[in-house]
Design an enzyme around this catalytic site. Structure first.
Site, PDB file in Angstrom:
ATOM      1  N   CYS A 167     -38.266 -73.827  75.828  1.00  0.00           N
ATOM      2  CA  CYS A 167     -37.707 -73.671  77.170  1.00  0.00           C
ATOM      3  C   CYS A 167     -38.853 -73.421  78.162  1.00  0.00           C
ATOM      4  CB  CYS A 167     -36.927 -72.276  77.149  1.00  0.00           C
ATOM      5  SG  CYS A 167     -35.424 -72.386  76.293  1.00  0.00           S
ATOM      6  N   ARG A 168     -39.639 -72.184  78.140  1.00  0.00           N
ATOM      7  CA  ARG A 168     -40.246 -71.818  79.105  1.00  0.00           C
ATOM      8  C   ARG A 168     -41.890 -72.691  79.241  1.00  0.00           C
ATOM      9  NH1 ARG A 168     -40.251 -65.711  78.106  1.00  0.00           N
ATOM     10  NH2 ARG A 168     -39.969 -66.676  76.186  1.00  0.00           N
ATOM     11  N   SER A 169     -42.440 -72.878  78.071  1.00  0.00           N
ATOM     12  CA  SER A 169     -43.778 -73.313  78.097  1.00  0.00           C
ATOM     13  C   SER A 169     -43.759 -74.885  78.078  1.00  0.00           C
ATOM     14  CB  SER A 169     -44.737 -73.115  76.888  1.00  0.00           C
ATOM     15  OG  SER A 169     -44.036 -73.283  75.645  1.00  0.00           O
TER      16      SER A 169
ATOM     17  N   ASP B 203     -37.335 -64.754  79.777  1.00  0.00           N
ATOM     18  CA  ASP B 203     -36.813 -65.608  78.347  1.00  0.00           C
ATOM     19  C   ASP B 203     -35.513 -66.015  78.917  1.00  0.00           C
ATOM     20  OD1 ASP B 203     -35.792 -66.729  76.303  1.00  0.00           O
ATOM     21  OD2 ASP B 203     -36.342 -65.111  75.048  1.00  0.00           O
TER      22      ASP B 203
ATOM     23  N   CYS C 169     -45.086 -69.797  75.142  1.00  0.00           N
ATOM     24  CA  CYS C 169     -43.964 -68.871  75.211  1.00  0.00           C
ATOM     25  C   CYS C 169     -43.667 -68.525  73.725  1.00  0.00           C
ATOM     26  CB  CYS C 169     -42.804 -69.374  75.873  1.00  0.00           C
ATOM     27  SG  CYS C 169     -42.037 -70.816  75.292  1.00  0.00           S
TER      28      CYS C 169
ATOM     29  N   ASN D  46     -41.409 -72.283  72.323  1.00  0.00           N
ATOM     30  CA  ASN D  46     -42.092 -73.685  72.828  1.00  0.00           C
ATOM     31  C   ASN D  46     -40.616 -74.663  73.000  1.00  0.00           C
ATOM     32  OD1 ASN D  46     -44.378 -76.284  71.905  1.00  0.00           O
ATOM     33  ND2 ASN D  46     -44.024 -75.201  73.991  1.00  0.00           N
TER      34      ASN D  46
HETATM   35  P1  4NP Z   1     -38.961 -70.187  74.834  1.00  0.00           P
HETATM   36  O1  4NP Z   1     -37.338 -69.618  74.641  1.00  0.00           O
HETATM   37  O2  4NP Z   1     -39.809 -69.159  74.206  1.00  0.00           O
HETATM   38  O3  4NP Z   1     -38.847 -69.965  76.481  1.00  0.00           O
HETATM   39  O4  4NP Z   1     -38.960 -71.463  74.422  1.00  0.00           O
HETATM   40  C1  4NP Z   1     -36.682 -69.160  73.439  1.00  0.00           C
HETATM   41  C2  4NP Z   1     -36.516 -70.210  72.458  1.00  0.00           C
HETATM   42  C3  4NP Z   1     -36.010 -69.758  71.455  1.00  0.00           C
HETATM   43  C4  4NP Z   1     -35.580 -68.432  71.214  1.00  0.00           C
HETATM   44  C5  4NP Z   1     -35.881 -67.422  72.015  1.00  0.00           C
HETATM   45  C6  4NP Z   1     -36.555 -68.014  73.359  1.00  0.00           C
HETATM   46  N1  4NP Z   1     -34.998 -68.230  69.910  1.00  0.00           N
HETATM   47  O5  4NP Z   1     -34.608 -67.017  69.774  1.00  0.00           O
HETATM   48  O6  4NP Z   1     -34.641 -69.155  69.081  1.00  0.00           O
END
Ligand code: 4NP
Length: 164
Positions: A15-17, A127, A10, A13
């Site tokens: 939240c989703r992955s 997201d 993702c 790294n």
């Molecule tokens: P992820 O979510 O890609 O599922 O880990 C996010 C984590 C951080 C951010 C955006 C999405 N950020 O903007 O910091």
């Protein structure tokens, strides 16, 4: 026997992955197939490198019995050599992975997590970072659904409607 190596990717790294990693590992553990696989996750960006999963994501995951233990790390080009399948959570991740691919063989390893959805018709795992509780729950719903489809795909079972 050679392990099947799968990397979930993702943006951050956190939240989703890491959730995809925990949900798919949970499924493998439940059915006694853990030893056949090597599972990891990474982010296309390095903003959260070295951090544990987002507290909100952890809270929602724990309610369903998943512990998010992975520490954020950025995707590296060498991951194309280390893994058999590289699975993106959203379109933006996929664009970035395609940009980093060096050849056809790298491109052939790329999939969208929602390619493996059974019940849900989403084209990506949205997201959840800037949203509320519902977004984190949706992530887990989509991942649980797609993990079952991914397991069948890896085992050569027929794909579902969504990923034919
Ligand atoms: P992820 O979510 O890609 O599922 O880990 C996010 C984590 C951080 C951010 C955006 C999405 N950020 O903007 O910091």
């Amino acid at each position: 026997m050679k392990k099947k190596k799968i990397l979930f990717v993702c943006l951050g790294n956190i939240c989703r992955s890491p959730s995809a990693e925990a949900v798919f590992k949970g499924l493998l553990e439940n059915i006694g197939e853990k030893d056949r696989f090597y599972i990891d996750s990474a982010g296309t960006d390095d903003w959260h490198k070295g951090e544990p999963a987002d507290k909100r994501m952890q809270k929602h995951a724990v309610k369903r019995g998943y512990r998010l233990t992975s520490i954020s790390r950025p995707f590296e080009t060498e991951d194309f050599d280390k893994f058999d399948m590289i699975i993106a959570m959203d379109f933006e991740n996929m664009v970035e992975l395609k940009r980093r691919a060096r050849n056809e063989s790298d491109l052939d390893k790329l999939y969208m997590m929602t390619d493996f959805s059974r019940k849900f018709g989403y084209g990506e795992v949205p997201d959840p970072y800037f949203g509320g509780d519902d977004g984190f729950e949706l992530v887990l719903d989509l991942l649980e659904d797609a993990s079952a489809g991914l397991f069948d795909f890896v085992n050569g079972k027929k794909k579902t409607e969504n990923n034919q």
